[in-house]
Design an enzyme around this catalytic site. Structure first.
Site, short mmCIF file in Angstrom:
data_model
loop_
_atom_site.label_atom_id
_atom_site.label_comp_id
_atom_site.label_asym_id
_atom_site.label_seq_id
_atom_site.Cartn_x
_atom_site.Cartn_y
_atom_site.Cartn_z
N CYS A 30 0.56 -2.19 -8.65
CA CYS A 30 -0.71 -2.90 -8.40
C CYS A 30 -1.84 -2.26 -9.20
CB CYS A 30 -0.98 -2.87 -6.90
SG CYS A 30 -2.66 -3.27 -6.42
N CYS A 33 -4.91 -1.21 -7.20
CA CYS A 33 -4.57 -0.05 -6.36
C CYS A 33 -4.76 1.24 -7.16
CB CYS A 33 -3.12 -0.14 -5.88
SG CYS A 33 -2.77 -1.55 -4.83
#
Length: 105
Positions: A30, A33
Site C-alpha cells: 500500500c 501506508c
C-alpha cells in the site's frame, strides 16, 4: 518503531491497555501506508510510556481488521479503555494523530 500487533496479541496490547492506543492498519503493498508508516514510528518514540502505538499488517493479521470494519488502508484507530474513540482513513498529517492521543491523556 511502532509495535507490531498480531491477532494473538491484539487483545492484550490494545483492548486491555490502561493507556490510549493508536493502531495503524496497513499493508506492505500500500503506497499511502508507506507515507503514514514513518509518521506512526515518530509518534511511537514521542509517546513512549504515555501511549501505545502499534501497527497491524492486514495481510497477515485479518481478524481485528475485519472486526473493526477496516476496508481501506491505511486506517488508524484510536482506542481508550478497549473502545474505538477515533478513526482516520487515508493519509493524515502527524498532528491529526497526535491531537487524537493528546485528547485522551
Amino acid at each position: 518503531m511502532a509495535q507490531a500487533i498480531t491477532d494473538a496479541t491484539f487483545d492484550e496490547v490494545v483492548l486491555k491497555s490502561d493507556k490510549p492506543v493508536l493502531v495503524d492498519f496497513w499493508a506492505a503493498w500500500c503506497g499511502p501506508c508507506r507515507m503514514v508508516g514513518p509518521i506512526i514510528d515518530e509518534i511511537s518514540k514521542e509517546y513512549d510510556g504515555k501511549a501505545v502505538v502499534g501497527k497491524v499488517d492486514v495481510d497477515a493479521e485479518q481478524e481485528f481488521a475485519a472486526k473493526y470494519g477496516v476496508r481501506n488502508i491505511p486506517t488508524v484507530l484510536v482506542f481508550k479503555g478497549g473502545e474505538v474513540v477515533g478513526k482516520h482513513v487515508g493519509v493524515s498529517p502527524k498532528n491529526t494523530y497526535t491531537e487524537a492521543i493528546d485528547a485522551l491523556l
